[in-house]
Design an enzyme around this catalytic site. Structure first.
Site, short mmCIF file in Angstrom:
data_model
loop_
_atom_site.label_atom_id
_atom_site.label_comp_id
_atom_site.label_asym_id
_atom_site.label_seq_id
_atom_site.Cartn_x
_atom_site.Cartn_y
_atom_site.Cartn_z
N TYR A 75 15.26 3.08 -12.89
CA TYR A 75 13.99 2.34 -12.98
C TYR A 75 14.08 1.29 -14.10
O TYR A 75 13.78 0.10 -13.88
CB TYR A 75 12.84 3.32 -13.25
CG TYR A 75 11.57 2.65 -13.70
CD1 TYR A 75 10.87 1.79 -12.86
CD2 TYR A 75 11.05 2.87 -14.99
CE1 TYR A 75 9.70 1.16 -13.27
CE2 TYR A 75 9.89 2.25 -15.41
CZ TYR A 75 9.22 1.39 -14.56
OH TYR A 75 8.07 0.76 -14.97
N ARG A 100 4.27 8.96 -27.77
CA ARG A 100 4.22 7.73 -26.97
C ARG A 100 3.07 6.85 -27.46
O ARG A 100 2.13 7.33 -28.09
CB ARG A 100 4.00 8.06 -25.48
CG ARG A 100 5.15 8.83 -24.84
CD ARG A 100 6.39 7.98 -24.68
NE ARG A 100 7.51 8.70 -24.08
CZ ARG A 100 8.45 9.36 -24.77
NH1 ARG A 100 8.41 9.40 -26.11
NH2 ARG A 100 9.43 9.97 -24.16
N LEU A 139 0.82 -1.22 0.00
CA LEU A 139 0.00 0.00 0.00
C LEU A 139 0.85 1.27 0.00
O LEU A 139 0.34 2.36 0.28
CB LEU A 139 -1.01 0.01 1.16
CG LEU A 139 -2.03 -1.13 1.13
CD1 LEU A 139 -3.01 -1.01 2.29
CD2 LEU A 139 -2.81 -1.15 -0.20
N PHE A 154 4.03 -0.31 -22.83
CA PHE A 154 4.32 1.06 -23.25
C PHE A 154 3.54 1.95 -22.28
O PHE A 154 3.67 1.76 -21.09
CB PHE A 154 4.07 1.21 -24.75
CG PHE A 154 5.25 0.62 -25.53
CD1 PHE A 154 5.57 -0.74 -25.43
CD2 PHE A 154 6.12 1.43 -26.26
CE1 PHE A 154 6.70 -1.28 -26.05
CE2 PHE A 154 7.25 0.90 -26.89
CZ PHE A 154 7.54 -0.46 -26.78
N1 LIG Z 1 1.80 2.72 -15.64
C1 LIG Z 1 2.52 2.49 -16.73
O1 LIG Z 1 2.35 3.15 -17.76
C2 LIG Z 1 3.58 1.42 -16.73
C3 LIG Z 1 4.39 1.27 -17.87
C4 LIG Z 1 5.36 0.26 -17.88
C5 LIG Z 1 5.48 -0.61 -16.79
N2 LIG Z 1 4.71 -0.43 -15.69
C6 LIG Z 1 4.88 -1.35 -14.56
O2 LIG Z 1 3.62 -1.90 -14.21
C7 LIG Z 1 3.54 -2.13 -12.81
C8 LIG Z 1 2.29 -1.46 -12.25
O3 LIG Z 1 2.34 -0.07 -12.54
P1 LIG Z 1 1.23 0.92 -11.98
O4 LIG Z 1 1.21 2.11 -12.85
O5 LIG Z 1 -0.02 0.16 -11.73
O6 LIG Z 1 1.92 1.34 -10.60
P2 LIG Z 1 1.27 1.55 -9.15
O7 LIG Z 1 2.27 2.30 -8.35
O8 LIG Z 1 -0.10 2.10 -9.27
O9 LIG Z 1 1.17 0.06 -8.59
C9 LIG Z 1 2.26 -0.63 -8.00
C10 LIG Z 1 1.74 -1.27 -6.73
O10 LIG Z 1 2.80 -2.04 -6.16
C11 LIG Z 1 2.85 -1.80 -4.76
N3 LIG Z 1 4.24 -2.06 -4.35
C12 LIG Z 1 5.37 -1.42 -4.77
N4 LIG Z 1 6.45 -1.99 -4.24
C13 LIG Z 1 6.02 -3.01 -3.45
C14 LIG Z 1 6.66 -3.99 -2.66
N5 LIG Z 1 7.99 -4.06 -2.53
N6 LIG Z 1 5.90 -4.91 -2.00
C15 LIG Z 1 4.54 -4.88 -2.11
N7 LIG Z 1 3.87 -3.99 -2.85
C16 LIG Z 1 4.61 -3.05 -3.51
C17 LIG Z 1 2.37 -0.37 -4.58
O11 LIG Z 1 1.86 -0.11 -3.30
C18 LIG Z 1 1.31 -0.27 -5.68
O12 LIG Z 1 0.03 -0.63 -5.19
C19 LIG Z 1 4.85 -1.62 -12.22
O13 LIG Z 1 5.72 -2.72 -12.07
C20 LIG Z 1 5.37 -0.68 -13.30
O14 LIG Z 1 6.78 -0.63 -13.30
C21 LIG Z 1 3.75 0.56 -15.64
#
Ligand SMILES: NC(=O)c1ccc[n+]([C@@H]2O[C@H](COP(=O)([O-])OP(=O)(O)OC[C@H]3O[C@@H](n4cnc5c(N)ncnc54)[C@H](O)[C@@H]3O)[C@@H](O)[C@H]2O)c1
Length: 327
Positions: free
Chosen positions: A141, A219, A33, A169
């Site tokens: 990252y 993008r 969270l 993406f």
């Molecule tokens: N949003 C994008 O456009 C995008 C693009 C490429 C990759 N990603 C990847 O997709 C995934 C989800 O992205 P998002 O936008 O939903 O991010 P987000 O921050 O909304 O969700 C990530 C979740 O992981 C939880 N979290 C983080 N580290 C943690 C840990 N060590 N232990 C337990 N919980 C943990 C956070 O509390 C959060 O709820 C991520 O891995 C991100 O790198 C997202």
């Protein structure tokens, strides 16, 4: 059998949980969270608050549920923050991720769908970017994600762990009940809509001298519901015995920052004033996926990832939830 979803209270994770359950799957969520919202999950979703590297907790989850696969979303995911605080990113995304994978192996879980990113390509030599494009990230990252990709590949060879690493993406958009709400928010679509709501007097546009038709960065935006469905297909692919894969999730089409703003002006009817700022270091001019592999290997075709649908869906959600998931 149940699917462990790490980061399931986050943006893409919570939408994936919603769609997995609608598809009849049993889901267990692990999230600390730190960036997620418990309110983004239905009340009857089994939920464990904790970190992915907490081995004792992972043991407990495996004892309490029959886990046969893991979708690993949990990560810190702000590029600029990773440049300022690399230690935090390597600890959270790499150390915690390594511990998670060991705990999964110990529990006999050998199917993983991993959230990777187009940031692993860095400044690509080729656009549209195929999966075979050399990867050389330009920020911590991206490196943290590439490290996990390499780990998964090594674990496949050594321990028979099968994975699909999905290189997203730009995720954007909302379902009827779940949308994007980060604090701070660094993504374009929610920020454009905050400007449309009058929460910002002007929207910052970073760079207008890129070698693109209107000078702003391009993008590849994918609707979060389409992204979520790709995870369901990837899990089905692994359960049928499919081999490990690295797969782009994009549409193959790109939109510039100004095109996104113009589309948002049409959808919202708001003027959305902008202010041009210097480009951010390490922000490439154009990132667009070669999206063919997702179609051939997974049978994935984005259904609602056209820009107006993405923006309209997030706009409708934001109007219903002006403060996101906070009460
Ligand atoms: N949003 C994008 O456009 C995008 C693009 C490429 C990759 N990603 C990847 O997709 C995934 C989800 O992205 P998002 O936008 O939903 O991010 P987000 O921050 O909304 O969700 C990530 C979740 O992981 C939880 N979290 C983080 N580290 C943690 C840990 N060590 N232990 C337990 N919980 C943990 C956070 O509390 C959060 O709820 C991520 O891995 C991100 O790198 C997202």
């Amino acid at each position: 059998m149940a699917i462990l979803v790490t980061g399931g209270a986050g943006y893409i994770g919570s939408v994936t949980v919603e769609r997995l359950r609608a598809n009849g799957a049993q889901v267990v969520v692990l999230d600390d969270l730190g960036r997620g919202h418990h309110a983004a999950l239905d009340r009857d979703v089994p939920f464990y608050e904790g970190r992915t590297g907490d081995r004792a907790l992972l043991k407990r989850i495996a004892a309490e549920h029959k886990i046969d696969a893991c979708v690993h979303f949990a990560a810190l995911a702000f590029v600029g923050e990773s440049v300022a605080e690399p230690a935090r990113y390597f600890e959270n995304n790499v150390e915690q991720g390594v511990a998670l994978m060991s705990a999964l192996l110990e529990a006999g879980v050998r199917r993983v769908v991993f959230s990777s990113t187009c940031a692993t390509y860095g400044e690509p030599k080729q656009v549209p970017i195929p999966e075979t494009c050399p990867q050389w990230p330009v920020n911590p990252y991206g490196w943290s994600k590439l490290f996990l990709e390499r780990l998964l590949d090594s674990y496949d060879h050594a321990y028979g762990l099968k994975f699909v690493a999905l290189r997203y993406f730009n995720a954007a958009g909302a379902t009827a009940t779940r949308g994007e709400f980060h604090e701070p928010e660094t993504h374009l679509v929610p920020n454009v809509l905050s400007a449309a709501l009058g929460e910002k007097s002007q929207l910052s546009v970073f760079g207008d001298k890129y070698p693109t038709p209107d000078g702003t960065a391009i993008r590849d935006y994918v609707h979060v519901a389409d992204l979520a469905d790709a995870h369901i297909l990837a899990l089905g692919y692994l359960r049928k015995g499919g081999g490990s894969q690295f797969i782009n999730l994009g549409t193959g089409d790109g939109y510039s920052v100004l095109e996104v703003i113009e589309c948002a002006r049409k959808v919202t009817g708001a003027p959305i004033p902008i202010r041009i700022e210097p480009p951010r270091p390490g922000d490439p001019p154009k990132l667009v996926a070669d999206a063919k592999k997702a179609a051939t290997v997974l049978g994935w075709k984005p259904a609602v990832s056209d820009l107006p649908s993405i923006i309209r869906s997030q706009w409708e959600w934001r109007q219903k939830h002006p403060r996101g998931y906070s009460k």
